[in-house]
Design a protein around this motif. Structure first.
Motif, short mmCIF file in Angstrom:
data_model
loop_
_atom_site.label_atom_id
_atom_site.label_comp_id
_atom_site.label_asym_id
_atom_site.label_seq_id
_atom_site.Cartn_x
_atom_site.Cartn_y
_atom_site.Cartn_z
N ALA A 180 -27.21 43.01 65.00
CA ALA A 180 -26.04 43.42 65.81
C ALA A 180 -24.84 42.48 65.60
N PRO A 181 -25.04 41.13 65.61
CA PRO A 181 -23.87 40.25 65.38
C PRO A 181 -23.28 40.42 63.99
N LEU A 182 -24.15 40.68 63.00
CA LEU A 182 -23.66 40.88 61.63
C LEU A 182 -22.83 42.16 61.55
N ARG A 183 -23.34 43.21 62.18
CA ARG A 183 -22.62 44.49 62.20
C ARG A 183 -21.23 44.29 62.82
N GLN A 184 -21.20 43.56 63.94
CA GLN A 184 -19.93 43.33 64.64
C GLN A 184 -18.96 42.52 63.79
N ALA A 185 -19.52 41.51 63.09
CA ALA A 185 -18.66 40.67 62.24
C ALA A 185 -17.99 41.52 61.15
N TRP A 186 -18.77 42.36 60.48
CA TRP A 186 -18.22 43.21 59.42
C TRP A 186 -17.21 44.21 60.00
N LEU A 187 -17.54 44.74 61.16
CA LEU A 187 -16.64 45.71 61.78
C LEU A 187 -15.29 45.04 62.09
N ASN A 188 -15.35 43.79 62.59
CA ASN A 188 -14.12 43.07 62.91
C ASN A 188 -13.29 42.83 61.65
N MET A 189 -13.97 42.43 60.56
CA MET A 189 -13.23 42.18 59.33
C MET A 189 -12.63 43.48 58.80
N TYR A 190 -13.44 44.52 58.79
CA TYR A 190 -12.95 45.80 58.26
C TYR A 190 -11.77 46.31 59.10
N THR A 191 -11.83 46.09 60.40
CA THR A 191 -10.74 46.54 61.28
C THR A 191 -9.43 45.84 60.92
N ILE A 192 -9.52 44.54 60.58
CA ILE A 192 -8.31 43.79 60.19
C ILE A 192 -7.74 44.36 58.89
N VAL A 193 -8.62 44.61 57.93
CA VAL A 193 -8.18 45.13 56.62
C VAL A 193 -7.53 46.51 56.79
N VAL A 194 -8.21 47.37 57.56
CA VAL A 194 -7.71 48.73 57.73
C VAL A 194 -6.42 48.77 58.56
N LEU A 247 -1.45 48.91 49.40
CA LEU A 247 -2.63 49.74 49.18
C LEU A 247 -2.63 50.93 50.16
N GLY A 248 -2.24 50.66 51.40
CA GLY A 248 -2.13 51.73 52.40
C GLY A 248 -1.10 52.75 51.97
N LYS A 249 0.03 52.27 51.45
CA LYS A 249 1.10 53.17 50.97
C LYS A 249 0.58 54.07 49.87
N LYS A 250 -0.16 53.45 48.92
CA LYS A 250 -0.70 54.23 47.80
C LYS A 250 -1.64 55.32 48.28
N HIS A 251 -2.44 55.00 49.29
CA HIS A 251 -3.38 55.99 49.80
C HIS A 251 -2.69 57.09 50.59
N GLN A 252 -1.57 56.76 51.22
CA GLN A 252 -0.78 57.80 51.88
C GLN A 252 -0.29 58.76 50.80
N ALA A 253 0.15 58.17 49.68
CA ALA A 253 0.71 58.98 48.59
C ALA A 253 -0.34 59.90 47.94
N VAL A 254 -1.60 59.45 47.89
CA VAL A 254 -2.62 60.31 47.26
C VAL A 254 -3.29 61.24 48.27
N GLY A 255 -2.86 61.21 49.53
CA GLY A 255 -3.33 62.19 50.50
C GLY A 255 -4.49 61.77 51.39
N VAL A 256 -4.78 60.46 51.44
CA VAL A 256 -5.86 59.99 52.32
C VAL A 256 -5.28 59.81 53.73
N ASN A 257 -5.98 60.31 54.75
CA ASN A 257 -5.54 60.11 56.14
C ASN A 257 -6.07 58.81 56.70
N THR A 258 -5.36 58.23 57.66
CA THR A 258 -5.84 56.96 58.23
C THR A 258 -7.20 57.16 58.95
N GLN A 259 -7.44 58.37 59.49
CA GLN A 259 -8.74 58.60 60.15
C GLN A 259 -9.88 58.42 59.15
N SER A 260 -9.61 58.75 57.87
CA SER A 260 -10.67 58.62 56.86
C SER A 260 -11.02 57.16 56.61
N PHE A 261 -10.06 56.25 56.85
CA PHE A 261 -10.37 54.82 56.68
C PHE A 261 -11.48 54.41 57.65
#
Ligand code: HEM
Length: 159
Positions: free
Chosen positions: A129-143, A94-108
């Motif tokens: 605050a704990p919920l925000r942190q939990a989502w941020l941690n998950m999103y960081t792993i995905v990104v 998915l990351g490769k595909k987004h590189q190909a369509v011109g999305v920068n990693t900063q935009s993630f």
């Protein structure tokens, strides 16, 4: 891959479920925020429909398809919180595909901010605050996985 705590997984699962079955309206809130923060991203959607303004774009069926795809990826991550590594190949690709369509990693990262904004709007008092942190941690792993794929594709192109 980093791991999430059991408490974080619980917070993510319960809050995601509380958004209801149809996640697309929440995805639209997320992308409206994304385009407010980074309007230039509108130009990356080369659909037949005129995506000249945010409103044109947000109401086009192709764009809503992309929102649906994004929500499905988040849904897959939420369903695999105990074994996120099984999504690694998919996310690299998915990351490769987004590189190909011109999305920068900063935009993630801006997508991450928009995801938190959507959660805040949709969960109201439930956005803690704990919920925000939990989502941020998950999103960081995905990104992180998407960014590894993005970088691999970039290397490939300059070979
Ligand atoms: C920075 C914001 C983003 C932009 C500008 C963007 C743009 C695009 C574009 C132009 C496509 C190809 C056309 C299409 O399938 O609609 C695409 C495909 C896709 N995007 Fe995104 N995207 C973004 C973020 C994300 C994120 C965060 C996810 C998921 C976590 C995601 C998931 C997908 C999926 C699943 C596809 C289909 C890939 C395939 O064809 O196999 N996108 N994206």
């Amino acid at each position: 891959m980093e791991k999430l705590t059991e408490k974080e997984k619980e917070l993510i699962r319960v809050s995601w479920e509380s958004l209801g079955k149809d996640k697309v309206p929440h995805g639209v809130i997320m992308f409206s925020r994304l385009f407010e923060l980074e309007p230039a991203l509108l130009n990356l959607f080369h659909y037949n429909t005129n995506c000249g303004t945010i409103q044109d774009c947000l109401s086009s069926p192709e764009f809503l398809d992309h929102v649906t795809k994004v929500m499905l990826v988040i849904d897959a991550a939420v369903s695999h919180l105990d074994n996120l590594h099984t999504l690694e190949d998919f996310l690299l690709n998915l990351g490769k595909k987004h590189q190909a369509v011109g999305v920068n990693t900063q935009s993630f990262a801006v997508v991450g901010e928009s995801l938190l904004y959507m959660l805040q709007c949709s969960l109201g008092q439930g956005y803690t605050a704990p919920l925000r942190q939990a989502w941020l941690n998950m999103y960081t792993i995905v990104v992180a996985a998407m960014s590894r794929g993005w970088a691999k594709n970039g290397e490939h192109k300059t070979d």
